[in-house]
Scaffold this motif. Structure first.
Motif, PDB file in Angstrom:
ATOM      1  N   ARG A  42     -10.761  19.967  21.296  1.00  0.00           N
ATOM      2  CA  ARG A  42     -11.727  19.976  20.198  1.00  0.00           C
ATOM      3  C   ARG A  42     -12.895  19.027  20.453  1.00  0.00           C
ATOM      4  O   ARG A  42     -13.930  19.130  19.790  1.00  0.00           O
ATOM      5  CB  ARG A  42     -11.030  19.608  18.885  1.00  0.00           C
ATOM      6  CG  ARG A  42     -10.000  20.644  18.432  1.00  0.00           C
ATOM      7  CD  ARG A  42      -9.334  20.230  17.143  1.00  0.00           C
ATOM      8  NE  ARG A  42      -8.389  21.233  16.680  1.00  0.00           N
ATOM      9  CZ  ARG A  42      -8.700  22.255  15.903  1.00  0.00           C
ATOM     10  NH1 ARG A  42      -9.946  22.392  15.478  1.00  0.00           N
ATOM     11  NH2 ARG A  42      -7.790  23.134  15.535  1.00  0.00           N
ATOM     12  N   GLY A  86     -21.753  25.894  21.579  1.00  0.00           N
ATOM     13  CA  GLY A  86     -21.304  26.597  20.391  1.00  0.00           C
ATOM     14  C   GLY A  86     -20.279  27.668  20.703  1.00  0.00           C
ATOM     15  O   GLY A  86     -19.271  27.818  19.985  1.00  0.00           O
ATOM     16  N   ALA A  89     -17.025  26.018  21.527  1.00  0.00           N
ATOM     17  CA  ALA A  89     -16.384  25.500  20.307  1.00  0.00           C
ATOM     18  C   ALA A  89     -15.644  26.620  19.573  1.00  0.00           C
ATOM     19  O   ALA A  89     -14.517  26.425  19.089  1.00  0.00           O
ATOM     20  CB  ALA A  89     -17.439  24.865  19.402  1.00  0.00           C
ATOM     21  N   ARG A  90     -16.259  27.780  19.480  1.00  0.00           N
ATOM     22  CA  ARG A  90     -15.571  28.901  18.825  1.00  0.00           C
ATOM     23  C   ARG A  90     -14.391  29.395  19.650  1.00  0.00           C
ATOM     24  O   ARG A  90     -13.377  29.814  19.101  1.00  0.00           O
ATOM     25  CB  ARG A  90     -16.560  30.036  18.570  1.00  0.00           C
ATOM     26  CG  ARG A  90     -17.573  29.719  17.475  1.00  0.00           C
ATOM     27  CD  ARG A  90     -18.417  30.928  17.146  1.00  0.00           C
ATOM     28  NE  ARG A  90     -19.325  31.259  18.245  1.00  0.00           N
ATOM     29  CZ  ARG A  90     -20.547  30.780  18.362  1.00  0.00           C
ATOM     30  NH1 ARG A  90     -21.020  29.928  17.473  1.00  0.00           N
ATOM     31  NH2 ARG A  90     -21.326  31.140  19.383  1.00  0.00           N
ATOM     32  N   ARG A  93     -11.609  26.891  19.223  1.00  0.00           N
ATOM     33  CA  ARG A  93     -11.350  26.611  17.804  1.00  0.00           C
ATOM     34  C   ARG A  93     -11.628  25.153  17.479  1.00  0.00           C
ATOM     35  O   ARG A  93     -10.861  24.485  16.773  1.00  0.00           O
ATOM     36  CB  ARG A  93      -9.913  26.973  17.439  1.00  0.00           C
ATOM     37  CG  ARG A  93      -9.592  28.453  17.614  1.00  0.00           C
ATOM     38  CD  ARG A  93      -8.155  28.757  17.247  1.00  0.00           C
ATOM     39  NE  ARG A  93      -7.863  30.171  17.441  1.00  0.00           N
ATOM     40  CZ  ARG A  93      -6.653  30.723  17.215  1.00  0.00           C
ATOM     41  NH1 ARG A  93      -5.654  29.952  16.794  1.00  0.00           N
ATOM     42  NH2 ARG A  93      -6.465  32.010  17.425  1.00  0.00           N
ATOM     43  N   THR A  95     -14.688  24.170  16.168  1.00  0.00           N
ATOM     44  CA  THR A  95     -15.865  24.078  15.306  1.00  0.00           C
ATOM     45  C   THR A  95     -15.602  23.111  14.163  1.00  0.00           C
ATOM     46  O   THR A  95     -14.499  23.052  13.613  1.00  0.00           O
ATOM     47  CB  THR A  95     -16.236  25.459  14.762  1.00  0.00           C
ATOM     48  OG1 THR A  95     -15.100  26.001  14.060  1.00  0.00           O
ATOM     49  CG2 THR A  95     -16.611  26.409  15.878  1.00  0.00           C
ATOM     50  N   SER A  96     -16.604  22.359  13.810  1.00  0.00           N
ATOM     51  CA  SER A  96     -16.489  21.395  12.714  1.00  0.00           C
ATOM     52  C   SER A  96     -17.878  21.140  12.152  1.00  0.00           C
ATOM     53  O   SER A  96     -18.895  21.442  12.786  1.00  0.00           O
ATOM     54  CB  SER A  96     -15.857  20.082  13.188  1.00  0.00           C
ATOM     55  OG  SER A  96     -16.666  19.451  14.162  1.00  0.00           O
ATOM     56  N   ALA A 100     -21.549  20.694  14.139  1.00  0.00           N
ATOM     57  CA  ALA A 100     -22.763  21.436  13.798  1.00  0.00           C
ATOM     58  C   ALA A 100     -23.937  20.507  13.539  1.00  0.00           C
ATOM     59  O   ALA A 100     -25.064  20.754  13.988  1.00  0.00           O
ATOM     60  CB  ALA A 100     -22.499  22.316  12.573  1.00  0.00           C
TER      61      ALA A 100
END
Length: 299
Positions: A42, A86, A89-90, A93, A95-96, A100
Motif C-alpha cells: 500500500r 494511480g 494503487a488500484r 488496492r 488507494t486512499s 489522492a
C-alpha cells in the motif's frame, strides 16, 4: 527370634514418601511482535508519487544550472510516474484519500510550477517585468484545474458516456503543451537550425504557449482520457505498431518526437469534442425515447 517368625504387632514406622520428579518446563514459542500499520504494497504508490515529486524538483534545479535538456527529461520522468502511480494503487488496492491528495500536490508542483519556472529561465526573463505574468497565469489555472478535478471525484451524477472524457486538458498534457518551445528549441539546436532556435528563445512563443495552455486547462472542453477507451479489433495491430514506431523515434530523437506529440495532441482536441457531442446526442435520444409515453393502441 527366627527370621520366619511374623513381626510383632504394633505400629510400623512411617515410610518417607518419594517426591515426584519436577515437571519439565515446556519451551514457549516466542511471540513475534505484531506491527500495526499498512502493508508495504500500500506504500508503493505513495513512494512513486514522492519520486515523481523529486523528479519535478530536480528539473527545476537543472533549469537553474542552464541544463534545459536534463530539466525536460526530469519532467518527462515525473509525467511517466504520474501515469503509473494511480494505476498501481488500484491494482494493489492501495488507494486512499491521503494518496489522492499527495498525488494532487505533486502534480501541482511538477506540472503547474516547474514548466513555467523552466520556461521563464529559458526565454521569459528577457521580457522584463511582464515576462513573469504568463507563468503566474499558467500556475493559477493549473491549480484551478486540479481543484476542479478533485471536486468532480465526488460527483455521482456524472453520465456514463462522460467517464471517458476529461473536462479540460489534464495536467501532464498541459505541461507538455506549455513546454513545446523548449522541445522545439532543443531539436533546432541539435539540427543546427539557428533561425528556429533563436525564435524559441524569444519571449513571445513561450508566452503564447503558457497562456494558451492555461486557457485549455480551465476550459470545459471534453478531452479523451483514454482510460476506458475501447479500440476496435481492426485497429489493435496498427495501434501497437504505431506505438512501437513512436517509441523508437522517441529514443532516437526525443525532442522532435515530443514536439510532434504536442502538435498531434492539439489536432486531436476537435475530434474529441465531436466524439463527446455525438455520444451526448445519442444518450439524449435514448433518454427521450424512454421518457416518451407509449402510443395508445388503435381500436
Amino acid at each position: 527370634m527366627d527370621a520366619t517368625d511374623p513381626l510383632p504387632a504394633g505400629p510400623r514406622p512411617a515410610e518417607t514418601p518419594i517426591a515426584p520428579p519436577p515437571p519439565r518446563r515446556r519451551r514457549q514459542a516466542r511471540r513475534r511482535p505484531r506491527v500495526r500499520g499498512p502493508s508495504f504494497n500500500r506504500l508503493i504508490p505513495n513512494i512513486m508519487t514522492m519520486l515523481g515529486l523529486c523528479a519535478g524538483l530536480t528539473g527545476m534545479r537543472f533549469a537553474l544550472e542552464n541544463r534545459f535538456g536534463d530539466a525536460a527529461v526530469a519532467l518527462l520522468i515525473a509525467a511517466c510516474i504520474d501515469g503509473l502511480d494511480g494505476r498501481i494503487a488500484r491494482l494493489l488496492r492501495g488507494t486512499s484519500r491521503f494518496g489522492a491528495e499527495f498525488d494532487s500536490l505533486s502534480d501541482f508542483l511538477c506540472f503547474g510550477v516547474a514548466p513555467g519556472f523552466v520556461l521563464y529561465l529559458w526565454a521569459l526573463r528577457d521580457a522584463g517585468r511582464y515576462g513573469y505574468l504568463p507563468c503566474i497565469m499558467f500556475t493559477v489555472c493549473m491549480a484551478l484545474r486540479l481543484a476542479r478535478f478533485n471536486a468532480s471525484l465526488d460527483d455521482t451524477d456524472k453520465p456514463k458516456y462522460a467517464s471517458n472524457f476529461f473536462t479540460g486538458v489534464p495536467a501532464p498534457a498541459g505541461a507538455g503543451l506549455a513546454m513545446f518551445p523548449l522541445f522545439l528549441g532543443l531539436e533546432a539546436r541539435k539540427l543546427g537550425w539557428e533561425g528556429i532556435y533563436a525564435l524559441t528563445r524569444l519571449p513571445l512563443l513561450p508566452a503564447l504557449t503558457l497562456s494558451g495552455t492555461a486557457f485549455l486547462l480551465v476550459s470545459t472542453l471534453p478531452v479523451w482520457s483514454f482510460k476506458n477507451f475501447k479500440v476496435p479489433a481492426a485497429y489493435v495491430l496498427p495501434l501497437m505498431l504505431g506505438t512501437g514506431a513512436y517509441a523508437a523515434v522517441l529514443v532516437a530523437d526525443p525532442w522532435g518526437a515530443l514536439a510532434a506529440a504536442g502538435v498531434i495532441y492539439i489536432a486531436l482536441l476537435p475530434l474529441s469534442r465531436r466524439s463527446f457531442r455525438r455520444l451526448k446526442a445519442e444518450a439524449q435520444n435514448l433518454q427521450a425515447e424512454d421518457d416518451a409515453p407509449e402510443a395508445a393502441p388503435r381500436t
